[in-house]
Design a protein around this motif. Sequence first.
Motif, PDB file in Angstrom:
ATOM      1  N   PRO A  63       0.845  -1.186   0.000  1.00 50.59           N
ATOM      2  CA  PRO A  63       0.000   0.000   0.000  1.00 50.59           C
ATOM      3  C   PRO A  63       0.890   1.249   0.000  1.00 50.59           C
ATOM      4  CG  PRO A  63      -0.345  -1.353   1.962  1.00 50.59           C
ATOM      5  CD  PRO A  63       0.788  -1.953   1.235  1.00 50.59           C
TER       6      PRO A  63
ATOM      7  N   VAL B 233       0.610   4.065   1.257  1.00 51.13           N
ATOM      8  CA  VAL B 233       0.713   4.765   2.535  1.00 51.13           C
ATOM      9  C   VAL B 233       1.775   4.118   3.423  1.00 51.13           C
ATOM     10  CG1 VAL B 233      -1.060   3.503   3.810  1.00 51.13           C
ATOM     11  CG2 VAL B 233      -0.705   5.917   4.263  1.00 51.13           C
ATOM     12  N   ALA B 234       2.015   2.811   3.229  1.00 55.00           N
ATOM     13  CA  ALA B 234       3.047   2.132   4.005  1.00 55.00           C
ATOM     14  C   ALA B 234       4.440   2.555   3.548  1.00 55.00           C
ATOM     15  CB  ALA B 234       2.903   0.614   3.865  1.00 55.00           C
TER      16      ALA B 234
ATOM     17  N   ILE C  86       4.601   6.892   4.901  1.00 55.94           N
ATOM     18  CA  ILE C  86       4.760   7.316   6.295  1.00 55.94           C
ATOM     19  C   ILE C  86       6.182   7.140   6.822  1.00 55.94           C
ATOM     20  CG2 ILE C  86       3.993   6.804   8.652  1.00 55.94           C
ATOM     21  CD1 ILE C  86       1.175   6.909   7.543  1.00 55.94           C
ATOM     22  N   PRO C  87       6.828   5.967   6.617  1.00 56.37           N
ATOM     23  CA  PRO C  87       8.238   5.919   7.033  1.00 56.37           C
ATOM     24  C   PRO C  87       9.117   6.909   6.255  1.00 56.37           C
ATOM     25  CG  PRO C  87       7.432   3.734   6.464  1.00 56.37           C
ATOM     26  CD  PRO C  87       6.353   4.677   6.131  1.00 56.37           C
TER      27      PRO C  87
ATOM     28  N   VAL D  16       9.503  10.635   7.521  1.00 49.79           N
ATOM     29  CA  VAL D  16      10.428  10.878   8.624  1.00 49.79           C
ATOM     30  C   VAL D  16      11.875  10.728   8.167  1.00 49.79           C
ATOM     31  CG1 VAL D  16      10.982  10.259  10.984  1.00 49.79           C
ATOM     32  CG2 VAL D  16       8.670   9.948  10.144  1.00 49.79           C
ATOM     33  N   ILE D  17      12.125   9.672   7.381  1.00 56.13           N
ATOM     34  CA  ILE D  17      13.489   9.459   6.900  1.00 56.13           C
ATOM     35  C   ILE D  17      13.938  10.652   6.054  1.00 56.13           C
ATOM     36  CG2 ILE D  17      14.899   7.988   5.413  1.00 56.13           C
ATOM     37  CD1 ILE D  17      13.022   5.668   6.295  1.00 56.13           C
TER      38      ILE D  17
ATOM     39  N   GLY E  29      11.826   0.984   8.277  1.00 55.02           N
ATOM     40  CA  GLY E  29      11.409   2.250   8.878  1.00 55.02           C
ATOM     41  C   GLY E  29      10.060   2.123   9.556  1.00 55.02           C
ATOM     42  N   ALA E  30       9.113   1.457   8.881  1.00 55.97           N
ATOM     43  CA  ALA E  30       7.781   1.295   9.466  1.00 55.97           C
ATOM     44  C   ALA E  30       7.861   0.489  10.757  1.00 55.97           C
ATOM     45  CB  ALA E  30       6.842   0.611   8.463  1.00 55.97           C
TER      46      ALA E  30
ATOM     47  N   PHE F 204       9.579   2.747  13.558  1.00 59.90           N
ATOM     48  CA  PHE F 204       8.717   3.797  14.098  1.00 59.90           C
ATOM     49  C   PHE F 204       7.505   3.222  14.818  1.00 59.90           C
ATOM     50  CE2 PHE F 204      10.648   6.208  10.459  1.00 59.90           C
ATOM     51  CZ  PHE F 204      11.516   6.926  11.261  1.00 59.90           C
TER      52      PHE F 204
ATOM     53  N   ARG G 203       7.267   8.270  18.086  1.00 62.41           N
ATOM     54  CA  ARG G 203       7.710   9.411  17.310  1.00 62.41           C
ATOM     55  C   ARG G 203       6.514  10.227  16.808  1.00 62.41           C
ATOM     56  NH1 ARG G 203      12.734  10.778  13.899  1.00 62.41           N
ATOM     57  NH2 ARG G 203      12.084  12.860  13.347  1.00 62.41           N
TER      58      ARG G 203
ATOM     59  N   LEU H 258       5.626  14.051  14.428  1.00 59.04           N
ATOM     60  CA  LEU H 258       6.263  15.009  13.538  1.00 59.04           C
ATOM     61  C   LEU H 258       6.686  16.264  14.291  1.00 59.04           C
ATOM     62  CD1 LEU H 258       4.426  15.016  10.108  1.00 59.04           C
ATOM     63  CD2 LEU H 258       6.726  14.261  10.643  1.00 59.04           C
TER      64      LEU H 258
ATOM     65  N   ASP I 278      -5.999   3.548   4.347  1.00 55.87           N
ATOM     66  CA  ASP I 278      -4.908   4.445   3.943  1.00 55.87           C
ATOM     67  C   ASP I 278      -5.275   5.899   4.238  1.00 55.87           C
ATOM     68  OD1 ASP I 278      -6.757   4.032   1.994  1.00 55.87           O
ATOM     69  OD2 ASP I 278      -5.346   3.774   0.358  1.00 55.87           O
TER      70      ASP I 278
ATOM     71  N   ALA J 127      -4.737   6.313   8.028  1.00 56.19           N
ATOM     72  CA  ALA J 127      -3.301   6.381   8.337  1.00 56.19           C
ATOM     73  C   ALA J 127      -2.732   7.734   7.921  1.00 56.19           C
ATOM     74  CB  ALA J 127      -2.551   5.251   7.630  1.00 56.19           C
ATOM     75  N   TYR J 128      -3.179   8.236   6.770  1.00 53.63           N
ATOM     76  CA  TYR J 128      -2.720   9.553   6.315  1.00 53.63           C
ATOM     77  C   TYR J 128      -3.167  10.648   7.284  1.00 53.63           C
ATOM     78  CZ  TYR J 128      -2.513  13.869   3.638  1.00 53.63           C
ATOM     79  OH  TYR J 128      -2.272  15.152   3.257  1.00 53.63           O
TER      80      TYR J 128
ATOM     81  N   GLY K 274      -1.108  10.242  10.526  1.00 47.05           N
ATOM     82  CA  GLY K 274       0.334  10.448  10.422  1.00 47.05           C
ATOM     83  C   GLY K 274       0.705  11.838   9.943  1.00 47.05           C
ATOM     84  N   ILE K 275      -0.095  12.434   9.082  1.00 43.40           N
ATOM     85  CA  ILE K 275       0.333  13.696   8.502  1.00 43.40           C
ATOM     86  C   ILE K 275      -0.598  14.842   8.865  1.00 43.40           C
ATOM     87  CG2 ILE K 275       0.645  14.912   6.301  1.00 43.40           C
ATOM     88  CD1 ILE K 275       1.493  11.423   6.110  1.00 43.40           C
TER      89      ILE K 275
ATOM     90  N   ILE L 221       3.300   9.899  13.821  1.00 47.09           N
ATOM     91  CA  ILE L 221       3.985   9.000  12.904  1.00 47.09           C
ATOM     92  C   ILE L 221       3.972   7.555  13.381  1.00 47.09           C
ATOM     93  CG2 ILE L 221       6.281   8.412  12.042  1.00 47.09           C
ATOM     94  CD1 ILE L 221       5.049  10.591  10.485  1.00 47.09           C
TER      95      ILE L 221
ATOM     96  N   ALA M  76       0.547   5.872  13.095  1.00 46.29           N
ATOM     97  CA  ALA M  76       0.256   5.624  11.680  1.00 46.29           C
ATOM     98  C   ALA M  76       1.146   4.519  11.127  1.00 46.29           C
ATOM     99  CB  ALA M  76       0.444   6.904  10.876  1.00 46.29           C
ATOM    100  N   SER M  77       2.402   4.457  11.594  1.00 44.89           N
ATOM    101  CA  SER M  77       3.307   3.396  11.138  1.00 44.89           C
ATOM    102  C   SER M  77       2.781   2.031  11.542  1.00 44.89           C
ATOM    103  CB  SER M  77       4.692   3.578  11.748  1.00 44.89           C
ATOM    104  OG  SER M  77       5.392   4.556  11.059  1.00 44.89           O
TER     105      SER M  77
ATOM    106  N   SER N 199      -0.030   1.249   9.207  1.00 45.82           N
ATOM    107  CA  SER N 199       0.336   0.898   7.836  1.00 45.82           C
ATOM    108  C   SER N 199       1.123  -0.405   7.805  1.00 45.82           C
ATOM    109  CB  SER N 199       1.123   2.028   7.179  1.00 45.82           C
ATOM    110  OG  SER N 199       2.301   2.266   7.872  1.00 45.82           O
TER     111      SER N 199
ATOM    112  N   LEU O 253      -1.435  -3.082   7.736  1.00 48.22           N
ATOM    113  CA  LEU O 253      -1.994  -3.090   6.385  1.00 48.22           C
ATOM    114  C   LEU O 253      -1.038  -3.796   5.422  1.00 48.22           C
ATOM    115  CD1 LEU O 253      -4.329  -1.913   4.646  1.00 48.22           C
ATOM    116  CD2 LEU O 253      -2.931   0.094   4.306  1.00 48.22           C
TER     117      LEU O 253
END
Lengths: 271, 290
Positions: free
Chosen positions: A115, A117-118, A121-122, A125-126, B28-29, B32, B37, B39, B246, B249-250, B253-254, B260, B263-264, B267, B270
């Motif tokens: 997806p 969005v997966a 989101i990481p 931040v990176i 990363g997912a 986090f 964490r 933003l 999605d 999560a958006y 997260g945003i 973050i 949402a991580s 996702s 998912l």
Amino acid sequence: MGKLISAILTRAVLGGLIVVALGPILWTVLGAFKELRDIVTPVPKVFFEPTLDNFATILRNPTIRDGLLNSVIVVSAAVLVGAVLGIPAAHTLARHARKWGDDVQFFVLSLRFMPPVAIAIPFIVIYLDLGIYDTLFGLVLVYLIVTVSTVIWLAVPAFERVPRNIEEAAAMEGCGPAEIFWRFSLPVAAPSLFGALVFTFVLVWNELLLALTLAAQNATLPVVAASITSLGKEVPWGVINAATVLLVLPPLVFIGLLMGLLNTMVRSGPK
Amino acid sequence: MTRKRFVTLTLVPAIGLLATLALVSIAGAVWFAVMNRTLRSPDYDFVGAYNFLRLLRDRRFFNALEISAIWEAVTVAGTLALAVFLAVLIFETVKKPLYRNLICFAFLVPVLLPRVAAAFIWRFLYSPSLGVLNYLCGLVGIGPVEFLADPSLALISVAAVDIWQWGLFFSVILLKLLETLPRDPIEAAMLDNARTWEIHAFVTLPMLRGPLISLALVKAVESLRSFDLIFVMTGGGPGTATETLDLYAYQMGINMGGRISYASAMSLLLLVVTTVAFTIIWKAGKKWAS
């Protein structure tokens, strides 16, 4: 009599289907040439005095112009790198990888299951930590996931359709694998490869989520278009329609190509 | 250059890049998801499974899960049903190659539209005050219908746009496949006085089982990319009536405070569910189709 009825029926079906497919789009194109007072009418107007104001508004707006420019840069860079990396890899997968080729191909395909969005989101931040958030480079980098995998996915069948005896004859003449790829396989597969690149172009041109999350000032055209509704109090439908038309034009140029690609795919047997 | 070096040189950059990017985003997912964490602040601590445990108590998450499942089911089934219906209809009624090509071209246009553009086009048509659809509804005495503001209609109205884009596209593919089928079984069925719909239900469509399954799989994967359409048309609303995973999560997260880590975690769930499900379904589907 029966023949006449069936002929009329055919025409009606034909007309109805084309209206369903194209009507909504044509209505938007009409709307792009209307002034707001011709849009906000209780009875929809088909005849009106056309205006170019909406397009002028759009092309004069610096945000939209930048969005268009960013889209062109990001999409062409991502597709170009995708082609340079993906096409040779696809040739190797089609010709030189028998045992583990299928596994690699499935890995490439499985990226499509992820997806968006997966990824987004990481990466936000990176990117913030690396300092490449809101840069065109960052967008191109993340779009490479889409372009490289799509190019490989579509180019492998294109190379598999190249007749083997051409490559075998070249090998008999003492050509190395790189020369066979460059001088023989690539030109033969070129038309299908071009179709694959066009498809990839359309995919990234249309992309919204990644650009929306990973860029702010340097966004692409879909992001800018999506945010028009929030300009001012009244919904500027004429301007939105004009922006939609601008967004729609590039992919539509390639419709004939898509048709050709479909024809070859169907003829060579469905996957 | 030897064959081995050629293979390495062509494959390693492309696959290496893909693997790196995929690994970075997954790692990363995961990283986090077990932190807290946001933003807003750069500092964060390890919180273990806290985010996942909170998901289990989040009703909005389960709502999003349900909406996503409904979205998948409605769009995949709707697309295939429309595609089969239209392909058979055109195959039986429109015989002239020129007309068929015209229809095919018209049907390919919607799928090429950017999702953002398709969303705007239909928001314009759906609009309660100035939309054409509500004008038509008014002519037959209903309305105004709040296609996108009525919680019970909104999801279906957005799904209709997705089906409009993909159903027409798939009907072109199916029509071309119908044209490539051998005539003998169809003529044999006609000699047996089979009705038209019987010929298609029992002869031609079973012959196309493989491609139909492939198309269903492709659509199921593409339906996961519903964000653009829903985001522009309803933004997940009214309330949370069209909020898929999605979108949620958006928003988490945003948009709303940038949580973050939460949402991580979402996702990540998912990602695991879709990857595992599609790997199994895809491999089984391929076996069943061949």
